[in-house]
Enzyme design. Structure first.
Site, PDB file in Angstrom:
ATOM      1  N   CYS A 192       0.833  -1.199   0.000  1.00  0.00           N
ATOM      2  CA  CYS A 192       0.000   0.000   0.000  1.00  0.00           C
ATOM      3  C   CYS A 192       0.875   1.259   0.000  1.00  0.00           C
ATOM      4  O   CYS A 192       1.551   1.534  -0.984  1.00  0.00           O
ATOM      5  CB  CYS A 192      -0.983  -0.030   1.173  1.00  0.00           C
ATOM      6  SG  CYS A 192      -2.369   1.119   0.968  1.00  0.00           S
ATOM      7  N   HIS A 236      -3.329  -5.269   0.714  1.00  0.00           N
ATOM      8  CA  HIS A 236      -2.762  -5.690   1.998  1.00  0.00           C
ATOM      9  C   HIS A 236      -2.809  -7.209   2.146  1.00  0.00           C
ATOM     10  O   HIS A 236      -3.695  -7.752   2.812  1.00  0.00           O
ATOM     11  CB  HIS A 236      -3.525  -5.036   3.150  1.00  0.00           C
ATOM     12  CG  HIS A 236      -3.221  -3.588   3.337  1.00  0.00           C
ATOM     13  ND1 HIS A 236      -2.271  -3.137   4.239  1.00  0.00           N
ATOM     14  CD2 HIS A 236      -3.727  -2.480   2.742  1.00  0.00           C
ATOM     15  CE1 HIS A 236      -2.213  -1.813   4.188  1.00  0.00           C
ATOM     16  NE2 HIS A 236      -3.086  -1.397   3.290  1.00  0.00           N
ATOM     17  N   GLU A 267      -1.015  -9.058   3.976  1.00  0.00           N
ATOM     18  CA  GLU A 267      -0.806  -9.473   5.374  1.00  0.00           C
ATOM     19  C   GLU A 267      -2.121  -9.678   6.109  1.00  0.00           C
ATOM     20  O   GLU A 267      -2.192 -10.478   7.062  1.00  0.00           O
ATOM     21  CB  GLU A 267       0.081  -8.455   6.113  1.00  0.00           C
ATOM     22  CG  GLU A 267      -0.590  -7.173   6.569  1.00  0.00           C
ATOM     23  CD  GLU A 267      -0.779  -6.122   5.486  1.00  0.00           C
ATOM     24  OE1 GLU A 267      -1.172  -4.993   5.816  1.00  0.00           O
ATOM     25  OE2 GLU A 267      -0.557  -6.437   4.287  1.00  0.00           O
TER      26      GLU A 267
END
Length: 233
Positions: free
Chosen positions: A104, A208, A210
């Site tokens: 990001c 994202h 993660e």
């Protein structure tokens, strides 16, 4: 030995913070995460020698004067100390040919450090009908698709032509730096992924991953596995 991964941090009112999804994703796949400070750049060489790879996390907006622009009316909060620290560290890591994964904001600052540029506010500066890139769903929900380009490291990693991703941004890479190529696009043309053509693993992602690892999202898992693997070499 497990590879040591530097993790960039937010800086708000003299407090450093990092979403723990970043920490858990690194540790799950065999890395040792170390949260990095946003401090004077005279420590950059020592930090770059200490870490085997760099995870550039998400966060606030980026100072537009770093890419030759005045502040747009849609610009949000910036932290010049973080910008300066990360740009200096990225340049040193690139010089040392060490792996970088930008997420990001991390992808955007990677672009700036390498000589690219970015939109300060896609909703005002991009003159087409845009998807909802600042989704209202939870961070673990994948809300739109990304087309993955053939002949890219990203395609080699995930093995799919199209993936579904989450989305939390109003800034985005506009032109990738020289020596880099686009590896993923949203259907509205926003650059969702780009990568270096001159380094083994330097990858910027607008979404994202993660946040999707714990949902057992296969592309996200593959990305982090490959990143940690690259940091071992």
């Amino acid at each position: 030995m497990k590879p040591v991964i530097g993790v960039s941090s937010n800086l708000t009112d003299l407090v450093l913070s990092v979403p723990t999804d970043n920490i858990h994703a690194i540790a799950r796949f065999g890395g040792v995460p170390i949260v990095l400070p946003n401090m004077e750049i005279d420590v950059i060489e020592s930090i770059s020698n200490l870490i085997d790879g760099l995870l550039l996390t998400g966060g606030g907006d980026i100072d537009p004067t770093l890419f030759g622009e005045e502040p747009h009316r849609g610009l949000g909060n910036i932290v010049p100390e973080r910008d300066e620290f990360e740009i200096a560290l990225i340049k040193k890591m690139l010089e040392q040919n060490k792996p970088i994964l930008g997420i990001c904001r991390g992808a955007q600052i990677l672009s700036i450090a390498a000589g690219g540029d970015m939109y300060q506010d896609i909703y005002d500066q991009v003159k087409v009908d845009l998807l909802q890139h600042d989704q209202k769903a939870t961070r673990t929900h994948a809300s739109h698709y990304v087309q993955v380009n053939e002949g890219t490291v990203l395609k080699q990693i995930i093995g799919e032509n199209r993936i579904k991703v989450n989305s939390f941004h109003h800034q985005a890479v506009r032109e990738v730096p020289k020596g880099y190529k686009i590896s993923g696009l949203a259907s509205d043309g926003i650059i969702e992924a780009f990568e270096s053509e001159n380094h083994p693993f330097v990858l910027g992602l607008q979404w994202h991953p993660e946040c999707l690892v714990n949902k057992e999202d296969a592309p996200s898992i593959a990305i982090f596995k490959k990143f940690i693997e690259a940091c071992k070499n």
